[in-house]
Design a protein around this motif. Structure first.
Motif, short mmCIF file in Angstrom:
data_model
loop_
_atom_site.label_atom_id
_atom_site.label_comp_id
_atom_site.label_asym_id
_atom_site.label_seq_id
_atom_site.Cartn_x
_atom_site.Cartn_y
_atom_site.Cartn_z
N GLN A 91 13.48 3.21 11.83
CA GLN A 91 14.88 3.49 12.05
C GLN A 91 15.21 3.39 13.54
OE1 GLN A 91 16.08 7.27 10.53
NE2 GLN A 91 18.22 7.07 11.15
N LEU A 92 16.34 2.77 13.83
CA LEU A 92 16.73 2.58 15.22
C LEU A 92 17.11 3.92 15.85
CD1 LEU A 92 18.93 -0.65 14.96
CD2 LEU A 92 16.60 -0.44 15.84
N PRO A 93 16.85 4.08 17.15
CA PRO A 93 17.23 5.33 17.81
C PRO A 93 18.75 5.42 17.91
CG PRO A 93 16.48 3.73 19.43
CD PRO A 93 16.20 3.14 18.08
N PRO A 94 19.28 6.65 18.06
CA PRO A 94 20.73 6.79 18.21
C PRO A 94 21.22 6.12 19.48
CG PRO A 94 19.61 8.86 18.71
CD PRO A 94 18.58 7.95 18.14
#
Length: 335
Positions: free
Chosen positions: A5-8
């Motif tokens: 999952q991509l970081p915020p």
């Protein structure tokens, strides 16, 4: 939940990281925070100050050192004002000064290593070989990860790095020196050297010791008797050339919608050449605006740097060429 999952999205552009240099793969924020005024003795030089209590409080907020990229320097005497009778070997480029300075810095920083160690200035007594041998030992010991050089001629940097490469030592990957829209000597040899050596640039005095300011700001300071930094300058008020450049920066600031003329001064050095780390910005300068700023105060690259234009002209008489474009600086994005 995805494993990858991509970081915020970061709240500011300081959370968008860049590779430090072509020869240094560590990732850094665009922000380079100088800490020279940390301590309670700098106010007498009008350089700002952080009192001892605040300095200790900041130093003790540990636990995130591995998340930071920390640099320190050696060569200046850090025993100025101390009780030692013999201070001679607490300064200079020699290995003893190097070891004493680094050990003291690590104790003060309360860390086992520093990410980058700069040679601050050349003492012209210590050989290039001694310096690079000593620095490489610190890298082997794990006390230093990367090497930097500050304020020495380009030919010395290339000589030191070539010695390091030829003898299995660690070359320098970052250069620090004075550079701004008014003082452009940096552009003669340092920038071409950095491109050739694969080094990044960390300019200082980008704001001309606070001399880039509007006429209104200068008048407010005069009325409030606020003044400004006077160390290594001819007083706090601007010279005629500093006024001319400030007016030019103010003109461009209005064109690009910058909140202050200092943003334009920073944008110039960041967008002139790749791998420059003073600060992060949202504004972008056009080539015409850069040329306008450069036209305010005449600057001659001089020989032999300017020979490149002549060489291109002479080559063009022999054939038609397609050149591989040079790496360009990263310009602000809308992301």
């Amino acid at each position: 939940m995805s494993l990858y999952q991509l970081p915020p999205k970061p709240p500011t552009k300081l959370g968008i990281y860049r590779t430090l240099a072509p020869t240094a793969g560590v990732h850094v924020s665009p922000l380079a925070l100088r800490a020279m005024s940390i301590g309670d003795k700098w106010h007498q030089y009008r350089m700002g100050a952080m009192d001892k209590q605040s300095s200790v409080k900041m130093a003790e907020k540990r636990g995130i050192c591995d998340q930071l990229v920390i640099a320190t320097k050696y060569t200046n005497s850090f025993k100025r004002g101390s009780n030692e009778a013999q201070k001679v070997n607490f300064t200079g480029n020699n290995i003893k000064s190097m070891r004493l300075s680094v050990e003291a810095s690590l104790r003060k920083l309360r860390t086992a290593y520093t990410d980058n160690l700069y040679l601050h200035w050349r003492d012209f007594d210590t050989s290039v070989e001694e310096v690079m041998n000593g620095l490489h030992i610190l890298v082997q010991q794990g006390k230093v990860l990367y090497l930097g050089i500050s304020g020495i001629p380009a030919w010395t940097v290339t000589k030191a790095n070539q010695y390091a490469r030829d003898h299995g030592k660690t070359p320098s990957v970052i250069y620090q020196g004075m550079w701004n829209t008014l003082e452009r000597s940096f552009e003669r040899d340092i920038i071409p050297m950095a491109r050739a050596e694969g080094m990044t640039l960390a300019p200082w005095n980008v704001l001309a010791s606070g001399k880039f300011r509007t006429d209104e700001e200068e008048e407010r300071r005069r009325e409030a008797e606020e003044k400004g930094r006077e160390m290594l300058t001819r007083g706090w008020e601007r010279t005629e050339n500093e006024k001319k450049m400030s007016h030019g920066l103010e003109k461009v600031a209005k064109e690009v919608g910058a909140s202050h003329i200092t943003a334009v001064a920073i944008a110039y050095v960041m967008q002139k050449t790749p791998y420059v780390f003073p600060f992060a910005l949202d504004i972008s300068l056009s080539q015409e605006q850069i040329q306008y700023l450069e036209s305010i105060i005449p600057f001659d690259l001089g020989l032999p740097t300017s020979v490149g234009d002549v060489a291109h002209l002479l080559l063009s008489h022999t054939a038609h060429f397609e050149k591989v474009p040079r790496v360009e600086p990263i310009r602000p994005s809308k992301k």
